[in-house]
Design a protein around this motif. Structure first.
Motif, mmCIF file in Angstrom:
data_model
loop_
_atom_site.group_PDB
_atom_site.id
_atom_site.type_symbol
_atom_site.label_atom_id
_atom_site.label_comp_id
_atom_site.label_asym_id
_atom_site.label_seq_id
_atom_site.Cartn_x
_atom_site.Cartn_y
_atom_site.Cartn_z
ATOM 1 N N VAL B 31 9.574 16.002 -0.984
ATOM 2 C CA VAL B 31 8.797 14.757 -1.048
ATOM 3 C C VAL B 31 7.366 15.077 -1.463
ATOM 4 C CG1 VAL B 31 10.134 13.562 0.719
ATOM 5 C CG2 VAL B 31 8.155 14.953 1.390
ATOM 6 N N ILE B 32 6.647 14.012 -1.773
ATOM 7 C CA ILE B 32 5.198 14.139 -1.932
ATOM 8 C C ILE B 32 4.582 13.161 -0.947
ATOM 9 C CG2 ILE B 32 3.220 13.612 -3.413
ATOM 10 C CD1 ILE B 32 4.883 14.587 -5.785
ATOM 11 N N VAL B 33 3.670 13.638 -0.120
ATOM 12 C CA VAL B 33 2.978 12.749 0.810
ATOM 13 C C VAL B 33 1.496 12.752 0.449
ATOM 14 C CG1 VAL B 33 2.467 12.210 3.215
ATOM 15 C CG2 VAL B 33 4.629 13.331 2.621
ATOM 16 N N GLY B 47 3.622 18.316 0.568
ATOM 17 C CA GLY B 47 5.033 18.054 0.255
ATOM 18 C C GLY B 47 5.600 19.035 -0.745
ATOM 19 N N GLY B 48 6.902 19.323 -0.594
ATOM 20 C CA GLY B 48 7.599 20.333 -1.386
ATOM 21 C C GLY B 48 7.710 19.968 -2.855
ATOM 22 N N LEU B 49 7.528 18.683 -3.163
ATOM 23 C CA LEU B 49 7.732 18.258 -4.538
ATOM 24 C C LEU B 49 6.485 18.434 -5.404
ATOM 25 C CD1 LEU B 49 10.422 17.197 -5.498
ATOM 26 C CD2 LEU B 49 9.550 14.871 -5.272
ATOM 27 N N ASP B 110 -6.815 -4.241 14.341
ATOM 28 C CA ASP B 110 -7.199 -5.616 14.010
ATOM 29 C C ASP B 110 -6.517 -6.099 12.738
ATOM 30 O OD1 ASP B 110 -8.877 -5.648 16.193
ATOM 31 O OD2 ASP B 110 -10.500 -4.699 15.024
ATOM 32 N N GLY B 111 -5.746 -5.222 12.101
ATOM 33 C CA GLY B 111 -5.048 -5.635 10.881
ATOM 34 C C GLY B 111 -5.848 -5.354 9.626
ATOM 35 N N ALA B 112 -7.033 -4.756 9.751
ATOM 36 C CA ALA B 112 -7.817 -4.443 8.555
ATOM 37 C C ALA B 112 -7.249 -3.198 7.899
ATOM 38 C CB ALA B 112 -9.273 -4.212 8.928
ATOM 39 N N VAL B 113 -7.185 -3.232 6.549
ATOM 40 C CA VAL B 113 -6.631 -2.090 5.830
ATOM 41 C C VAL B 113 -7.653 -0.967 5.848
ATOM 42 C CG1 VAL B 113 -5.728 -1.260 3.631
ATOM 43 C CG2 VAL B 113 -5.260 -3.609 4.360
ATOM 44 N N VAL B 114 -7.214 0.186 6.311
ATOM 45 C CA VAL B 114 -8.149 1.307 6.418
ATOM 46 C C VAL B 114 -7.733 2.462 5.528
ATOM 47 C CG1 VAL B 114 -8.917 0.717 8.735
ATOM 48 C CG2 VAL B 114 -6.883 2.183 8.441
ATOM 49 N N GLY B 115 -6.575 2.366 4.883
ATOM 50 C CA GLY B 115 -6.148 3.459 4.023
ATOM 51 C C GLY B 115 -4.773 3.185 3.440
ATOM 52 N N VAL B 116 -4.302 4.172 2.675
ATOM 53 C CA VAL B 116 -2.984 4.040 2.047
ATOM 54 C C VAL B 116 -2.222 5.326 2.273
ATOM 55 C CG1 VAL B 116 -1.758 3.794 -0.143
ATOM 56 C CG2 VAL B 116 -3.851 2.462 0.278
ATOM 57 N N LEU B 117 -0.968 5.196 2.672
ATOM 58 C CA LEU B 117 -0.101 6.370 2.791
ATOM 59 C C LEU B 117 0.985 6.246 1.724
ATOM 60 C CD1 LEU B 117 0.655 8.943 4.443
ATOM 61 C CD2 LEU B 117 2.210 7.461 5.740
ATOM 62 N N ALA B 118 1.140 7.293 0.917
ATOM 63 C CA ALA B 118 2.126 7.228 -0.161
ATOM 64 C C ALA B 118 3.215 8.256 0.077
ATOM 65 C CB ALA B 118 1.448 7.480 -1.503
ATOM 66 N N LEU B 119 4.460 7.833 -0.127
ATOM 67 C CA LEU B 119 5.592 8.740 0.012
ATOM 68 C C LEU B 119 6.338 8.764 -1.318
ATOM 69 C CD1 LEU B 119 7.382 10.500 1.902
ATOM 70 C CD2 LEU B 119 8.744 8.426 2.279
ATOM 71 N N GLY B 120 6.387 9.927 -1.946
ATOM 72 C CA GLY B 120 7.068 10.034 -3.241
ATOM 73 C C GLY B 120 8.372 10.787 -3.113
ATOM 74 N N THR B 121 9.432 10.284 -3.751
ATOM 75 C CA THR B 121 10.730 10.982 -3.774
ATOM 76 C C THR B 121 11.241 11.024 -5.201
ATOM 77 O OG1 THR B 121 11.829 8.894 -3.314
ATOM 78 C CG2 THR B 121 11.430 10.329 -1.428
ATOM 79 N N LYS B 122 12.051 12.056 -5.452
ATOM 80 C CA LYS B 122 12.634 12.193 -6.773
ATOM 81 C C LYS B 122 13.727 11.136 -6.924
ATOM 82 C CE LYS B 122 13.215 16.374 -9.488
ATOM 83 N NZ LYS B 122 13.476 17.825 -9.374
#
Lengths: 130, 538
Positions: B31-33, B47-49, B110-122
């Motif tokens: 994956v790519i994180v 991530g290993g990818l 509080d529901g405010a967006v504080v960041g983004v987490l991305a998960l990549g798969t082949k």
């Protein structure tokens, strides 16, 4: 005149037999098929043969070919109910006179006379194309 | 919102567990994180990818989106959108391998967006064209490419529209966007057939085709519903109007009947001309006979009323002489025969004309109760010239109840089979030196009528048997057959009458065609509910 009628329909022969009995000018005989007709011709003198076309076994065309070979002086009349047949064109060239069923006794009588005359004039010949 | 727990400070989080081995674990997974903070700065890249995209783990940490852009063109847009709170799917195929990435917004309590987490798969190969992002678009495109109305039928007898027919003028079921009982959409009998067929589809998970006639004051229109198992208790129905096709089929049947009539007409003419010829001879004979009898009657009257005083013996002698001259004994015997033969001839013509009339009567859609034996005999009569020289036809016909059928169409089928049988035995007549035999039989078997047409011709090879009912398959020489006779015959029996048609033949030992017809006929509402072959089925 001596006439041999050939047809596989017994009712047709019966009707002709009744109708021609009183005739003073015709002597008639009857055959239910071509083979029987050739048998009759062995020992019965005949002037004109009137035949149907489509019959079991030997048909009218076979009969006429045999007549041309063995009895060329006989008049040949075809009396048929068929309006089309693969063998008709061939048969037409072998017959002296071609008649379609139904035809009147007068037409039949005229045709028989014509065939008789044609055969007397050109005993081995075939009908000239006209 | 995503179910991934918020990571207010992913870098620190990973750092916290780093000593516990999360980084080696991520490096081992395909994956790519990636993680980004609220400003779009990369805070995690593991991530290993990553290696297969030429990136070292941790390399991008601290870089802004702009720096990130060359490697992941989709990333800038995806991160920006994810930062607005939307979960984003992206795909990049820049280096040969295809990477699918899910970009999840991360929120605080509080529901405010504080960041983004991305998960990549082949992307798996089979999955390539079916990513989440594309599925719905593809689905819509596919739907709009299907011209039919699409409905979903449920086991409870309700229907719900998926899409109406593309062509707004064609016949379809009333469009309802919420589940509606079928009985509220169509007539009871059509609803009944549709739900019965749908239940059968659910039961054995195989496809069915239902045809229904929709009748209003001015027209009959035909609907076809192709029912496909959707899995579970649901059925997908592809509904289309087939009125045009049905009309074309009707016209083809009619045209083919006329063609058969045309081909038979020469033979039929012979069968009419010959009796007319002998009827004419006999009537002429009777006219002559009546004239003779009339002369004889005059002789009798003269003898009776003669004013001369002749002795009785003299009168009697004259009459006997008159009778002999007029051949009275012959006439007394032959006139009744001539009358009989005349009636026979008239009967024969009348039989063939009646058979022709029944055969050529235009087909109507409505099946009527009729005697199948009569339809079979009519076929024998109109084809008499085809078989009388080559075969004896034996009939063994059982008394039958009236069968709901179209007798003209059945005659057409039987005619086809009888002419085939005659041609089969004719092919052997020279070799065999005698006529063949055609056997016709009818039987009642429960609620079916069974008609068998057997010939003792050369039979049919096993290879030909399997193709016998295929369109345009023929073993006859050009001009004798077009290869459509049996195809049409089977269509008449199966599609129009709900029956079956089979051939049994051992090569060298003749052939038997068996037609089975339901006495009750095919239902007018459901012309065909037979299961059809599904792709891949044997």
């Amino acid at each position: 005149m001596r006439i041999l009628f050939v047809d596989d329909e017994p009712h047709l022969l019966a009707g002709l037999r009744r109708l021609t009995r009183a005739s003073r000018s015709w002597t008639t005989s009857f055959a239910a098929g071509a083979a029987e007709a050739l048998e009759i011709l062995q020992d019965t003198p005949v002037d004109v043969v009137v035949t149907d076309m489509r019959m079991p076994g030997m048909d009218g065309l076979d009969l006429m070919e045999s007549l041309i070979e063995h009895h060329p002086a006989l008049g040949r009349v075809v009396l048929t109910g068929h309006v089309e047949d693969s063998r008709i064109e061939q048969a037409m060239s072998l017959a002296h006179v071609w008649l379609n069923k139904p035809c009147t006794l007068d037409a039949l009588s005229t045709g028989i006379t014509e065939a008789h005359q044609a055969a007397s004039l050109r005993p081995t010949g075939r009908r000239s194309p006209n | 919102m995503s179910g991934v727990p918020p990571l207010a400070d992913p870098a620190r989080y990973v750092g916290d567990v780093d000593t516990g081995g999360l980084r080696p674990l991520l490096a081992a997974l395909p994956v790519i994180v990636l993680a980004f903070d609220a400003e779009g700065t990369c805070v995690l890249s593991e991530g290993g990818l990553l290696e297969s995209f030429g990136i070292r783990p941790g390399e991008d940490v601290g870089r802004s989106l702009g720096m990130f852009f060359p490697r992941f063109p989709a990333a800038v847009h995806a991160v920006q959108r994810a930062l607005t709170g939307e979960t984003v799917y992206s795909r990049s195929a820049s280096t040969g391998a295809t990477l699918d990435v899910q970009w999840h917004p991360q929120c605080d309590v509080d529901g405010a967006v504080v960041g983004v987490l991305a998960l990549g798969t082949k992307t798996a190969e089979a999955d390539r064209y079916d990513s989440a992002a594309r599925t719905e678009q593809t689905y819509r495109a596919l739907l709009s490419a299907i011209p039919d109305q699409l409905v979903r039928l449920d086991a409870d007898g309700t229907a719900v529209a998926i899409k109406p027919a593309n062509d707004g003028t064609s016949l379809q079921l009333p469009v309802r966007w919420s589940p509606t009982p079928l009985v509220d959409l169509v007539t009871d009998d059509v609803a009944e057939r549709l739900s019965t067929a749908a239940a059968a589809v659910i039961a054995d998970q195989s496809e069915r085709v239902v045809e229904a006639v929709i009748t209003d004051a001015t027209s009959h229109r035909y609907l076809e519903a192709r029912l496909i198992p959707e899995g579970g208790e649901r059925v997908l129905g592809f509904v289309r109007e087939i009125t045009g096709r049905r009309r074309a089929e009707d016209e083809l049947r009619e045209a083919s009947k006329l063609e058969a009539l045309g081909r038979l007409s020469a033979g039929v003419a012979h069968e009419i001309n010959t009796p007319i010829q002998f009827v004419a001879h006999n009537v002429e004979f009777m006219r002559n006979s009546f004239a003779t009898m009339h002369e004889l009657l005059l002789a009798y009257r003269q003898a009776l009323h003669s004013t001369q005083s002749l002795p009785w013996a003299e009168r009697s002698a004259r009459l006997q002489q008159a009778e002999a001259e007029h051949d009275v004994e012959f006439l007394l015997g032959e006139v009744p025969e001539a009358v009989n033969d005349t009636l026979v001839g008239i009967q024969r013509v009348s039989t063939i004309v009646t058979a022709l009339k029944q055969f050529s009567h235009p087909s109507s859609d409505e099946l009527q109760p009729n005697d199948v034996n009569v339809a079979l005999r009519n076929a024998v009569i109109v084809s008499v010239n085809e078989h009388k020289l080559v075969a004896d036809v034996a009939e063994d016909l059982a008394p039958l109840p009236p069968v709901l059928c179209n007798p003209g169409e059945l005659t057409q089928v039987f005619l086809n089979l009888i002419v085939n049988a005659a041609q089969a035995v004719e092919s052997m007549i020279v070799e065999r030196g005698e006529r063949g035999r055609i056997e016709l039989s009818t039987r009642l078997d429960g609620d079916h009528v069974v008609v068998r047409i057997r010939d003792d011709g050369p039979g049919i090879s096993y290879a030909d048997q399997s193709r016998l009912f295929d369109a345009f398959f023929t073993t006859k020489v050009v001009g004798k057959g077009t290869g459509q006779g049996l195809t049409l015959a089977r269509s008449i029996i199966v599609d129009r009458h709900g029956g079956t048609m089979e051939v049994h033949s051992v090569p060298g030992h003749g052939a038997t065609f068996e037609v089975r017809l339901p006495v009750a006929g095919a239902s007018p509402a459901l012309v065909d509910a037979a299961a059809v072959d599904t792709p891949g089925a044997p």
